[in-house]
Design a protein around this motif. Structure first.
Motif, PDB file in Angstrom:
ATOM      1  N   LEU A 196     -10.525  -0.276   8.987  1.00 41.25           N
ATOM      2  CA  LEU A 196     -10.008  -1.523   9.576  1.00 41.25           C
ATOM      3  C   LEU A 196      -9.554  -2.483   8.486  1.00 41.25           C
ATOM      4  N   ASP A 197     -10.349  -2.628   7.451  1.00 40.31           N
ATOM      5  CA  ASP A 197      -9.960  -3.501   6.338  1.00 40.31           C
ATOM      6  C   ASP A 197      -8.727  -2.951   5.621  1.00 40.31           C
ATOM      7  N   ILE A 198      -8.678  -1.626   5.457  1.00 43.67           N
ATOM      8  CA  ILE A 198      -7.530  -1.009   4.775  1.00 43.67           C
ATOM      9  C   ILE A 198      -6.257  -1.176   5.602  1.00 43.67           C
ATOM     10  N   THR A 199      -6.400  -1.124   6.918  1.00 44.23           N
ATOM     11  CA  THR A 199      -5.225  -1.346   7.786  1.00 44.23           C
ATOM     12  C   THR A 199      -4.639  -2.727   7.555  1.00 44.23           C
ATOM     13  N   GLY A 200      -5.490  -3.721   7.457  1.00 46.31           N
ATOM     14  CA  GLY A 200      -4.996  -5.072   7.161  1.00 46.31           C
ATOM     15  C   GLY A 200      -4.312  -5.141   5.806  1.00 46.31           C
ATOM     16  N   ARG A 201      -4.885  -4.422   4.819  1.00 46.53           N
ATOM     17  CA  ARG A 201      -4.270  -4.413   3.483  1.00 46.53           C
ATOM     18  C   ARG A 201      -2.897  -3.731   3.524  1.00 46.53           C
ATOM     19  N   VAL A 202      -2.762  -2.653   4.314  1.00 45.36           N
ATOM     20  CA  VAL A 202      -1.468  -1.948   4.414  1.00 45.36           C
ATOM     21  C   VAL A 202      -0.410  -2.844   5.057  1.00 45.36           C
ATOM     22  N   ILE A 203      -0.815  -3.533   6.119  1.00 50.16           N
ATOM     23  CA  ILE A 203       0.123  -4.460   6.778  1.00 50.16           C
ATOM     24  C   ILE A 203       0.547  -5.551   5.816  1.00 50.16           C
ATOM     25  N   GLU A 204      -0.425  -6.071   5.067  1.00 46.59           N
ATOM     26  CA  GLU A 204      -0.092  -7.122   4.098  1.00 46.59           C
ATOM     27  C   GLU A 204       0.829  -6.581   3.002  1.00 46.59           C
ATOM     28  N   LEU A 205       0.638  -5.306   2.605  1.00 45.57           N
ATOM     29  CA  LEU A 205       1.504  -4.703   1.589  1.00 45.57           C
ATOM     30  C   LEU A 205       2.953  -4.603   2.096  1.00 45.57           C
ATOM     31  N   PHE A 206       3.125  -4.140   3.332  1.00 46.93           N
ATOM     32  CA  PHE A 206       4.481  -4.053   3.900  1.00 46.93           C
ATOM     33  C   PHE A 206       5.111  -5.436   4.025  1.00 46.93           C
ATOM     34  N   ARG A 207       4.316  -6.404   4.438  1.00 47.47           N
ATOM     35  CA  ARG A 207       4.845  -7.755   4.616  1.00 47.47           C
ATOM     36  C   ARG A 207       5.271  -8.349   3.274  1.00 47.47           C
ATOM     37  N   VAL A 208       4.445  -8.178   2.285  1.00 50.14           N
ATOM     38  CA  VAL A 208       4.769  -8.736   0.962  1.00 50.14           C
ATOM     39  C   VAL A 208       6.014  -8.045   0.387  1.00 50.14           C
ATOM     40  N   PHE A 209       6.081  -6.710   0.537  1.00 52.84           N
ATOM     41  CA  PHE A 209       7.254  -6.005  -0.001  1.00 52.84           C
ATOM     42  C   PHE A 209       8.532  -6.465   0.690  1.00 52.84           C
ATOM     43  N   ASN A 210       8.456  -6.653   2.000  1.00 55.29           N
ATOM     44  CA  ASN A 210       9.644  -7.137   2.728  1.00 55.29           C
ATOM     45  C   ASN A 210      10.043  -8.519   2.233  1.00 55.29           C
ATOM     46  N   GLY A 211       9.049  -9.404   2.043  1.00 53.88           N
ATOM     47  CA  GLY A 211       9.381 -10.757   1.580  1.00 53.88           C
ATOM     48  C   GLY A 211       9.946 -10.756   0.170  1.00 53.88           C
ATOM     49  N   VAL A 212       9.374  -9.915  -0.713  1.00 51.04           N
ATOM     50  CA  VAL A 212       9.862  -9.871  -2.098  1.00 51.04           C
ATOM     51  C   VAL A 212      11.301  -9.365  -2.144  1.00 51.04           C
ATOM     52  N   VAL A 213      11.613  -8.298  -1.362  1.00 48.67           N
ATOM     53  CA  VAL A 213      12.990  -7.772  -1.351  1.00 48.67           C
ATOM     54  C   VAL A 213      13.972  -8.823  -0.875  1.00 48.67           C
ATOM     55  N   ILE A 214      13.583  -9.554   0.182  1.00 50.55           N
ATOM     56  CA  ILE A 214      14.479 -10.600   0.707  1.00 50.55           C
ATOM     57  C   ILE A 214      14.693 -11.685  -0.329  1.00 50.55           C
ATOM     58  N   LYS A 215      13.616 -12.114  -1.006  1.00 53.37           N
ATOM     59  CA  LYS A 215      13.764 -13.172  -1.995  1.00 53.37           C
ATOM     60  C   LYS A 215      14.575 -12.702  -3.197  1.00 53.37           C
ATOM     61  N   GLN A 216      14.323 -11.468  -3.632  1.00 49.62           N
ATOM     62  CA  GLN A 216      15.007 -10.980  -4.819  1.00 49.62           C
ATOM     63  C   GLN A 216      16.512 -10.807  -4.583  1.00 49.62           C
ATOM     64  N   LEU A 217      16.852 -10.315  -3.399  1.00 49.62           N
ATOM     65  CA  LEU A 217      18.265 -10.029  -3.136  1.00 49.62           C
ATOM     66  C   LEU A 217      18.958 -11.178  -2.447  1.00 49.62           C
ATOM     67  N   LEU A 218      18.455 -11.570  -1.276  1.00 50.43           N
ATOM     68  CA  LEU A 218      19.112 -12.655  -0.544  1.00 50.43           C
ATOM     69  C   LEU A 218      18.888 -14.002  -1.211  1.00 50.43           C
ATOM     70  N   GLY A 219      17.731 -14.176  -1.838  1.00 47.41           N
ATOM     71  CA  GLY A 219      17.475 -15.431  -2.542  1.00 47.41           C
ATOM     72  C   GLY A 219      17.977 -15.426  -3.967  1.00 47.41           C
ATOM     73  N   ALA A 220      18.506 -14.292  -4.405  1.00 46.65           N
ATOM     74  CA  ALA A 220      19.103 -14.178  -5.743  1.00 46.65           C
ATOM     75  C   ALA A 220      18.094 -14.447  -6.854  1.00 46.65           C
ATOM     76  N   ARG A 221      16.818 -14.173  -6.637  1.00 43.59           N
ATOM     77  CA  ARG A 221      15.823 -14.371  -7.697  1.00 43.59           C
ATOM     78  C   ARG A 221      15.843 -13.223  -8.702  1.00 43.59           C
ATOM     79  N   ALA A 222      16.483 -12.086  -8.299  1.00 42.59           N
ATOM     80  CA  ALA A 222      16.586 -10.968  -9.233  1.00 42.59           C
ATOM     81  C   ALA A 222      17.420 -11.323 -10.447  1.00 42.59           C
ATOM     82  N   VAL A 223      18.292 -12.327 -10.288  1.00 42.20           N
ATOM     83  CA  VAL A 223      19.099 -12.772 -11.433  1.00 42.20           C
ATOM     84  C   VAL A 223      18.183 -13.335 -12.514  1.00 42.20           C
TER      85      VAL A 223
END
Length: 266
Positions: A196-223
């Motif tokens: 149960l705890d690991i499930t929460g960690r997996v969901i948080e991992l997917f959420r964080v990865f989605n947010g980082v990709v959006i910020k890096q590309l759409l937010g242009a932070r990769a520059v």
């Protein structure tokens, strides 16, 4: 002449009264002798009684003096015994005090040595911590540089992953996510109670990865972070491929976690 004869006759006659007086004198003398003897005996008896009383008194006085002397001797012996006992007690107290003083000195020395060792240990621990901190910072800086170089190289030369008969272009960040996901799923299989705890960690991992990709590309932070000059269509396509890969992994991940928790599903 007749008158003279009468006088002679008178002188020559026996006088009874005179004889009685003589007898009385002899009897008186005898009585006086007896009384004198009685007085002498009583005087001697009184003298002997007096001497006996004096001897008794002297014996009693000598006995009392001897008793007093014996009592004094006993008291003196008791005093000597008490003095010896006091001396023994004083020696014992002195020995105890000396032993306590030695123990106190040894305790102080031991405490001083312990404090010195603790200080040296603290200094050594601080030195090791500082060295570890410096080494960790160096490792983090080197890892960050390597990660940036790897990310930049991965963006320039993406690899290919096949999942459910479908090919995906995977950059380095996706590989990192896959590695973390594999570790979490392996932990859920080893310790089902933590699923149960690991499930929460997996969901948080997917959420964080989605947010980082959006910020890096759409937010242009990769520059700023990856050193890119601009965000091109190629970068957006690689980001889309990464998100699609993560999205395709979610049903498989759900099944694995459900199986680890309940043993049903496979």
């Amino acid at each position: 002449d007749d008158d003279d004869d009468d006088d002679d006759d008178d002188d020559g006659d026996y006088n009874v009264d005179d004889d009685d007086d003589f007898e009385n004198n002899d009897t008186g003398d005898e009585n006086e002798g007896v009384e004198g003897k009685e007085r002498e005996k009583s005087r001697k008896k009184a003298y002997s009684e007096k001497r006996k009383q004096q001897r008794r008194l002297e014996k009693r006085q000598r006995r009392m003096e001897e008793r007093a002397l014996r009592q004094q001797e006993r008291e003196l012996r008791n005093q000597e015994r008490s003095l010896r006992n006091q001396e023994r007690e004083l020696r014992k107290q002195e020995s105890i005090q000396r032993r306590q003083a030695r123990e106190e000195r040894n305790r102080r020395r031991l405490n001083h040595l312990q404090l010195r060792e603790e200080r040296q240990r603290e200094i050594e621990i601080r030195r090791l911590r500082n060295a570890e901190e410096r080494e960790r910072r160096r490792s983090m800086i080197a890892a960050e540089r390597s990660r940036r170089a790897s990310a930049k190289a991965a963006i320039n030369r993406p690899g290919s992953l096949v999942l459910l008969n479908r090919s995906y272009l995977a950059v380095n960040s996706v590989l990192i996510v896959l590695k973390l996901l594999d570790e979490l799923l392996a932990l859920s299989e080893l310790v089902p109670m933590l699923t149960l705890d690991i499930t929460g960690r997996v969901i948080e991992l997917f959420r964080v990865f989605n947010g980082v990709v959006i910020k890096q590309l759409l937010g242009a932070r990769a520059v700023q972070t990856a050193g890119l000059k601009s965000i091109s269509a190629r970068h957006l396509a690689l980001g889309t491929q990464a998100l699609n890969l993560v999205l395709a992994l979610q049903p498989l991940t759900r099944k694995i976690l459900l199986y680890s928790e309940t043993g049903v599903g496979g």
